[in-house]
Scaffold this motif. Structure first.
Motif, short mmCIF file in Angstrom:
data_model
loop_
_atom_site.label_atom_id
_atom_site.label_comp_id
_atom_site.label_asym_id
_atom_site.label_seq_id
_atom_site.Cartn_x
_atom_site.Cartn_y
_atom_site.Cartn_z
N THR A 2 1.26 -1.95 -15.83
CA THR A 2 1.75 -1.70 -14.48
C THR A 2 3.16 -2.21 -14.33
N LEU A 7 3.37 -2.57 -8.99
CA LEU A 7 2.79 -3.77 -8.39
C LEU A 7 3.24 -3.91 -6.94
N HIS A 8 4.51 -3.63 -6.70
CA HIS A 8 5.04 -3.68 -5.33
C HIS A 8 4.27 -2.71 -4.44
N GLN A 10 1.30 -1.50 -4.87
CA GLN A 10 -0.09 -1.93 -4.72
C GLN A 10 -0.21 -3.01 -3.63
N VAL A 11 0.67 -4.01 -3.68
CA VAL A 11 0.63 -5.09 -2.69
C VAL A 11 0.99 -4.56 -1.31
N TYR A 39 -3.24 -11.53 -6.11
CA TYR A 39 -2.96 -10.29 -6.81
C TYR A 39 -2.32 -10.48 -8.19
N VAL A 41 0.74 -11.36 -8.95
CA VAL A 41 2.07 -10.76 -9.03
C VAL A 41 3.12 -11.84 -8.83
N VAL A 45 7.90 -9.65 -6.12
CA VAL A 45 7.11 -8.49 -5.71
C VAL A 45 6.58 -8.69 -4.29
#
Length: 241
Positions: A2, A7-8, A10-11, A39, A41, A45
């Motif tokens: 990912t 990731l950004h 998703q969060v 998460y 991350v 992020v």
């Protein structure tokens, strides 16, 4: 693997949907370190996701307090991202009614303006009013084929074309809001308000034909009828409070 962008996203999607769903209530403090841990991350992020949420009015940083969740009255309710989140939340029916009422004040005017622009080309040389009729015709054809995806895409093109044909740049900008709203309907399973129908397609064709005929009054009236029927369907199908 990912990426940081993934990731950004998703969060951002998770936090945004939780806020809109009411799982993170107004006044809740969103602690970046807790999000990092949950998460897995990086802080960068999380900071970027919170910046986007702040730009949409969902959160607000406060000195010596942290990042607070804001009430719905502060959200950018016309932003496509917020519309998408609300469309997947308990606010689905309320949003449909609210924005259909707003569209009743915009699209009939756009239709009337479009009718006065018949024969006026866009800056790229295309006939904007012809695009309205082409999209409506495609909706009817998709309905005949029982093709839901084609119907939705033609519906989106119809409203984009109608708003653009008005010649009003602000109305044309509103097309992104309308498209986002139309696309939220695919997540609702009630056929009475989401299934493409010949009657619905015919109402779109009526607007388009009035536009290309240059009849501003008929175009405005047809657009009003189209939106009122849709609004009334959503009101009738909304769950009891």
């Amino acid at each position: 693997m990912t990426t940081a962008r993934g990731l950004h996203a998703q969060v951002l999607e998770t936090l945004g949907q939780q806020i809109v769903d009411g799982l993170l209530r107004p006044g809740t403090v969103v602690r970046p370190e807790a999000v990092v841990e949950e998460y897995g991350v990086s802080r960068s992020v999380v900071r970027e996701a919170l910046r986007v949420l702040q730009s949409l009015g969902l959160v607000e940083p406060r000195q010596r307090v942290g990042t607070l969740v804001r009430p719905a009255s502060s959200w950018e309710l016309l932003a496509p991202t917020v519309i998408r989140w609300r469309g997947a939340s308990p606010a689905y029916f309320a949003q449909q009614r609210e924005l259909l009422e707003l569209r009743l004040g915009v699209e009939p005017v756009a239709a009337a303006l479009a009718a006065t622009n018949v024969g006026t080309d866009a800056t790229d040389g295309t006939d904007r009013t012809a695009a309205v009729l082409a999209a409506a015709t495609d909706m009817a054809a998709a309905c005949d084929r029982d093709d839901s995806r084609a119907y939705l895409e033609a519906d989106v093109r119809f409203h984009r074309a109608l708003l653009a044909a008005s010649g009003n740049a602000v109305f044309a900008h509103f097309a992104g809001t309308v498209e986002a709203l139309l696309r939220t309907r695919t997540s609702e399973s009630r056929d009475t308000i989401t299934r493409w129908t010949h009657d619905a397609a015919a109402r779109h064709v009526a607007v388009a034909r009035a536009v290309v005929d240059g009849d501003a009054d008929a175009a405005s009236s047809a657009a009003t009828a189209l939106l009122r029927v849709t609004r009334d369907e959503f009101i009738a199908e909304a769950p009891a409070p």
